[in-house]
Design a protein around this motif. Structure first.
Motif, PDB file in Angstrom:
ATOM      1  N   SER A 155       0.822  -1.212   0.000  1.00  0.00           N
ATOM      2  CA  SER A 155       0.000   0.000   0.000  1.00  0.00           C
ATOM      3  C   SER A 155       0.856   1.261   0.000  1.00  0.00           C
ATOM      4  O   SER A 155       0.558   2.222  -0.721  1.00  0.00           O
ATOM      5  N   SER A 156       1.936   1.279   0.771  1.00  0.00           N
ATOM      6  CA  SER A 156       2.779   2.473   0.830  1.00  0.00           C
ATOM      7  C   SER A 156       3.500   2.708  -0.491  1.00  0.00           C
ATOM      8  O   SER A 156       3.611   3.853  -0.958  1.00  0.00           O
ATOM      9  N   ALA A 157       3.975   1.635  -1.118  1.00  0.00           N
ATOM     10  CA  ALA A 157       4.664   1.769  -2.408  1.00  0.00           C
ATOM     11  C   ALA A 157       3.701   2.269  -3.477  1.00  0.00           C
ATOM     12  O   ALA A 157       4.056   3.117  -4.309  1.00  0.00           O
ATOM     13  N   THR A 158       2.475   1.743  -3.457  1.00  0.00           N
ATOM     14  CA  THR A 158       1.470   2.175  -4.428  1.00  0.00           C
ATOM     15  C   THR A 158       1.069   3.623  -4.192  1.00  0.00           C
ATOM     16  O   THR A 158       0.905   4.410  -5.140  1.00  0.00           O
ATOM     17  N   PHE A 159       0.920   3.999  -2.922  1.00  0.00           N
ATOM     18  CA  PHE A 159       0.540   5.365  -2.567  1.00  0.00           C
ATOM     19  C   PHE A 159       1.583   6.363  -3.049  1.00  0.00           C
ATOM     20  O   PHE A 159       1.271   7.303  -3.792  1.00  0.00           O
ATOM     21  N   PHE A 160       2.832   6.160  -2.667  1.00  0.00           N
ATOM     22  CA  PHE A 160       3.888   7.099  -3.047  1.00  0.00           C
ATOM     23  C   PHE A 160       4.221   6.994  -4.538  1.00  0.00           C
ATOM     24  O   PHE A 160       4.529   8.008  -5.182  1.00  0.00           O
ATOM     25  N   GLY A 161       4.146   5.796  -5.073  1.00  0.00           N
ATOM     26  CA  GLY A 161       4.443   5.617  -6.493  1.00  0.00           C
ATOM     27  C   GLY A 161       3.431   6.304  -7.391  1.00  0.00           C
ATOM     28  O   GLY A 161       3.792   6.914  -8.404  1.00  0.00           O
ATOM     29  N   SER A 162       2.154   6.216  -7.032  1.00  0.00           N
ATOM     30  CA  SER A 162       1.116   6.857  -7.847  1.00  0.00           C
ATOM     31  C   SER A 162       1.192   8.375  -7.744  1.00  0.00           C
ATOM     32  O   SER A 162       0.902   9.080  -8.717  1.00  0.00           O
ATOM     33  N   ILE A 163       1.576   8.880  -6.574  1.00  0.00           N
ATOM     34  CA  ILE A 163       1.776  10.327  -6.428  1.00  0.00           C
ATOM     35  C   ILE A 163       2.939  10.782  -7.312  1.00  0.00           C
ATOM     36  O   ILE A 163       2.831  11.784  -8.036  1.00  0.00           O
ATOM     37  N   ALA A 164       4.044  10.028  -7.263  1.00  0.00           N
ATOM     38  CA  ALA A 164       5.215  10.379  -8.070  1.00  0.00           C
ATOM     39  C   ALA A 164       4.899  10.308  -9.561  1.00  0.00           C
ATOM     40  O   ALA A 164       5.295  11.193 -10.339  1.00  0.00           O
ATOM     41  N   ALA A 165       4.182   9.254  -9.975  1.00  0.00           N
ATOM     42  CA  ALA A 165       3.828   9.113 -11.388  1.00  0.00           C
ATOM     43  C   ALA A 165       2.931  10.250 -11.844  1.00  0.00           C
ATOM     44  O   ALA A 165       3.067  10.747 -12.971  1.00  0.00           O
ATOM     45  N   SER A 166       2.029  10.686 -10.964  1.00  0.00           N
ATOM     46  CA  SER A 166       1.119  11.784 -11.299  1.00  0.00           C
ATOM     47  C   SER A 166       1.878  13.076 -11.562  1.00  0.00           C
ATOM     48  O   SER A 166       1.480  13.880 -12.410  1.00  0.00           O
ATOM     49  N   GLN A 167       2.985  13.275 -10.833  1.00  0.00           N
ATOM     50  CA  GLN A 167       3.767  14.498 -11.022  1.00  0.00           C
ATOM     51  C   GLN A 167       4.403  14.553 -12.400  1.00  0.00           C
ATOM     52  O   GLN A 167       4.646  15.637 -12.939  1.00  0.00           O
ATOM     53  N   LEU A 168       4.641  13.386 -12.992  1.00  0.00           N
ATOM     54  CA  LEU A 168       5.351  13.319 -14.270  1.00  0.00           C
ATOM     55  C   LEU A 168       4.429  13.194 -15.472  1.00  0.00           C
ATOM     56  O   LEU A 168       4.714  13.765 -16.532  1.00  0.00           O
ATOM     57  N   ILE A 169       3.322  12.454 -15.317  1.00  0.00           N
ATOM     58  CA  ILE A 169       2.461  12.199 -16.484  1.00  0.00           C
ATOM     59  C   ILE A 169       1.009  12.606 -16.235  1.00  0.00           C
ATOM     60  O   ILE A 169       0.160  12.374 -17.091  1.00  0.00           O
ATOM     61  N   SER A 170       0.721  13.189 -15.080  1.00  0.00           N
ATOM     62  CA  SER A 170      -0.609  13.617 -14.629  1.00  0.00           C
ATOM     63  C   SER A 170      -1.379  12.426 -14.045  1.00  0.00           C
ATOM     64  O   SER A 170      -1.099  11.266 -14.373  1.00  0.00           O
ATOM     65  N   ASN A 171      -2.357  12.719 -13.196  1.00  0.00           N
ATOM     66  CA  ASN A 171      -2.993  11.665 -12.408  1.00  0.00           C
ATOM     67  C   ASN A 171      -3.914  10.741 -13.213  1.00  0.00           C
ATOM     68  O   ASN A 171      -4.065   9.570 -12.866  1.00  0.00           O
TER      69      ASN A 171
END
Length: 367
Positions: free
Chosen positions: A275-291
């Motif tokens: 859950s923590s990896a998915t949470f932080f990973g999805s936030i990071a991915a959103s910063q680069l390619i949008s949510n």
């Protein structure tokens, strides 16, 4: 060559997205299916509608009314921000920003020495992004997640309600940083508006919303609305920001191409297991390619649904491309204040970073 150079330097966001899209074509095979034509077509219809409404003077009228209801700059920014927050639940974040940002910026030009105008614009964008997360249809990423994971209504709203409560609390606290500068009384009478033309444009707006909400196929109703708007005022077609539409297309192409890389797929499968990896990973991915693309890209590789839900919704905060709605707000601001683009980006990034860090602290302990 000078004209070509000037064309690309005039809008760096457009140029960068174009360059990224070109580079991505070397890593994946271009597919027309990568482009979300519903987003492009609906956005075009909404931009054309707002252009016509603005020329009619409706925005000036609404700005005057909102000024009358607000005695200080803090009250004014609070009112427009909360209006964006709650209206985006039904209208979607894109529509809320397209509708309310021009009204707010019209106000800033009418009120002399309007303090915190950039802060107000940024808070409006943030409010629209956060408020739209309450209903599945408020923004594309939630509609996708709701459908992909076959979420129950109870499960979705239990997550969305928590996000809504924290969002409202953060926004409410942010208003205290805005000074209570008195707004002088407006001595000018409210401008008159042609009721017949207003009714006509309102009906066309309803037609567009029918397409946005999928009550009828968008590829039928939006072109009809565009035709009616063009017949009403053909010159309004020149006011549409075609570079913004192209920027969206370039981002869709880039995400579609990069997602075909096997190394990226393997990396996501390996990393997004907790859950923590998915949470932080999805936030990071959103910063680069949008949510929205981040949700579509990551969903097939993780079963951590709640973490992904919070990650991509919170991930709309942060960079200017973290949410495509951010781009819309930025472009509208530049239309009203062409020389303040860099300052706005700095202000936007700073405020969004504060909000993003606050949300991360709160939601990390809920997973």
């Amino acid at each position: 060559m000078k004209r070509i150079f000037s064309f690309f330097m005039h809008d760096l966001l457009f140029s960068i997205s174009f360059l990224i899209a070109l580079i991505s074509c070397f890593f994946g095979t271009f597919s027309i299916e990568s482009i979300d034509f519903k987003v492009i077509v609906c956005l075009f219809g909404l931009m054309l509608l707002v252009a016509n409404i603005e020329k009619l003077g409706v925005l000036t009228y609404l700005a005057e009314k909102l000024i009358d209801l607000s005695t200080t700059t803090r009250a004014l920014i609070r009112n427009i921000t909360l209006l964006a927050f709650f209206s985006s639940m039904l209208l979607t974040n894109d529509v809320a920003i397209l509708s309310l940002m021009p009204i707010y910026l019209t106000i800033t030009k009418k009120v002399s020495d309007m303090g915190h105008k950039m802060t107000g614009a940024v808070l409006l964008i943030i409010a629209a992004n956060l408020g739209s997360s309450f209903f599945p249809f408020g923004n594309p990423q939630n509609l996708f997640l709701f459908s992909y994971y076959s979420l129950t209504v109870g499960t979705f709203f239990s997550w969305a309600s928590l996000l809504l409560l924290v969002s409202f609390s953060f926004l409410f606290l942010s208003f205290f940083w805005i000074k209570k500068t008195p707004i002088p009384n407006q001595e000018e009478p409210l401008p008159s508006i042609d009721q017949r033309k207003t009714s006509y444009l309102s009906l066309i707006g309803l037609v567009i919303l029918v397409g946005v909400f999928d009550l009828f196929p968008y590829y039928i109703v939006i072109p009809i609305a565009v035709l009616l708007l063009s017949m009403y005022d053909f010159s309004s077609l020149k006011q549409v920001d075609y570079r913004l539409l192209a920027t969206f297309i370039f981002f869709f192409i880039a995400v579609g191409n990069f997602s075909q890389l096997e190394t990226i797929s393997l990396l996501i499968k390996k990393q997004f297991t907790t859950s923590s990896a998915t949470f932080f990973g999805s936030i990071a991915a959103s910063q680069l390619i949008s949510n929205v693309p981040a949700a579509i890209l990551l969903a097939p590789f993780t079963t951590q649904t709640q973490a992904l839900f919070f990650g991509v919704n919170i991930g709309g905060l942060g960079t200017i491309i973290a949410s495509l709605a951010n781009l819309i707000g930025f472009k509208i601001y530049k239309q009203y204040y062409p020389n303040q683009g860099k300052r706005f980006l700095l202000t936007f990034s700073l405020i969004n970073l504060i909000f993003l860090l606050g949300f991360i602290v709160v939601f990390y302990f809920t997973l």
